[in-house]
Design a protein around this motif. Sequence first.
Motif, PDB file in Angstrom:
ATOM      1  N   ALA A  99     -13.032  -2.044  -5.729  1.00 28.71           N
ATOM      2  CA  ALA A  99     -12.672  -0.836  -5.555  1.00 28.71           C
ATOM      3  C   ALA A  99     -12.385  -0.399  -6.805  1.00 28.71           C
ATOM      4  N   GLN A 154      -8.381 -10.163   0.060  1.00 29.69           N
ATOM      5  CA  GLN A 154      -8.029  -8.954  -0.114  1.00 29.69           C
ATOM      6  C   GLN A 154      -7.785  -8.244  -1.426  1.00 29.69           C
ATOM      7  N   THR A 155      -7.281  -9.189  -2.311  1.00 33.80           N
ATOM      8  CA  THR A 155      -7.507  -8.702  -3.801  1.00 33.80           C
ATOM      9  C   THR A 155      -8.689  -8.438  -4.416  1.00 33.80           C
ATOM     10  N   ILE A 158      -4.848   1.537  -6.545  1.00 33.50           N
ATOM     11  CA  ILE A 158      -5.725   0.336  -6.533  1.00 33.50           C
ATOM     12  C   ILE A 158      -5.065  -0.737  -7.242  1.00 33.50           C
ATOM     13  N   TYR A 207      -9.983  -4.897  -3.355  1.00 29.22           N
ATOM     14  CA  TYR A 207      -9.264  -4.168  -4.133  1.00 29.22           C
ATOM     15  C   TYR A 207      -9.843  -4.080  -5.552  1.00 29.22           C
ATOM     16  N   GLU A 256       0.673  -1.141  -0.025  1.00 27.90           N
ATOM     17  CA  GLU A 256       0.013   0.037   0.010  1.00 27.90           C
ATOM     18  C   GLU A 256       0.906   1.411  -0.065  1.00 27.90           C
ATOM     19  N   SER A 270       2.601   1.765  -3.316  1.00 23.80           N
ATOM     20  CA  SER A 270       1.476   2.178  -4.134  1.00 23.80           C
ATOM     21  C   SER A 270       1.426   3.546  -4.645  1.00 23.80           C
ATOM     22  N   MET A 300      -2.197  -3.201  -5.963  1.00 26.42           N
ATOM     23  CA  MET A 300      -2.294  -4.118  -4.727  1.00 26.42           C
ATOM     24  C   MET A 300      -2.552  -5.636  -5.538  1.00 26.42           C
TER      25      MET A 300
END
Length: 312
Positions: free
Chosen positions: A240, A233-234, A196, A237, A161, A164, A199
Amino acid sequence: MRSENIEHNAQQDSLLVPQQALRKVLAETIKTGIIKSNLIVMFAGISLALFINGISFFDQIGTIILAVIGSALVIGAAGTFNNVYDRDIDKVMDRTKNRPTVTGRMNSRNALILGTIMSLSGIGFLAFASPLAALMGFLGLFLYVVPYTMWTKRRTIYNTEVGSISGAVPPLIGWAAITNDFMHLEVLGLFIVMVIWQMPHFYAIAIRRHDEYKAAGIPMLPVVKGNRRTYIQTNVYLIALVLSSFLFIQLSSFIVAVAFILSAAWLITSIATYKKMVPEKWAKTMFIFSLNHMTLLFAVIIGYALIMPFFQ
């Protein structure tokens, strides 16, 4: 006479080999692959700034050339400093163990000199394009070298993060080279999409290189929390990323549609293939999709921004 020609050709060949080797060492030290991919998103920033502000591409050709050269130098400097600082862990990983700073083909002192020269000259080129572009270039370089490489990369699962943010600076450099006005939703869209996108892209690399990161002591998400957490978590994101498509609504419904379809397809692929594949194969699929996603989306944005003025 013929023997002299043979001797002359042999001398030329003997010079050519070291020159080719030097070029390879320099290319690996400054990470030319990363420079090229970052220049694509940087140029998207330039293209959108030109289009939205109604500025002719050819009227700003000098500024654009300065911005491209400056960005390439700053990005290359960041890669060089990263290679120098990480040489102790790079030697543990198969992916990085042959880097010049690890093997000694490029010693640390020369690499630091190279990185410093590239940093100063790159920021200088950007300053001639725009002082704000130079500030953005310095910010991206600083964020990558200090908060990411020197601080969080070895300390926290949130290193991706943090990294990024610096990875999303190139489109801001491109935008700033053309205009100081950042009060547009489109430039925010470029930045957020890049934040985004990184990630799931780097999570995929971390799963594929799980054992290497573990051996090097790098706390990547799958190493510390496991593949299942990384998968969840992938997808968060990627959801998003799908929603971020609407940040381009003021630009064009066509761009929104392209961004939405590409991101949704990536999310669907992630969900549909996870249980059907071993983690490494799933991660490879995600990695390849990430590259295609970025290339296609930013190529469409650049093409739209450069071509549409001819139809207005």
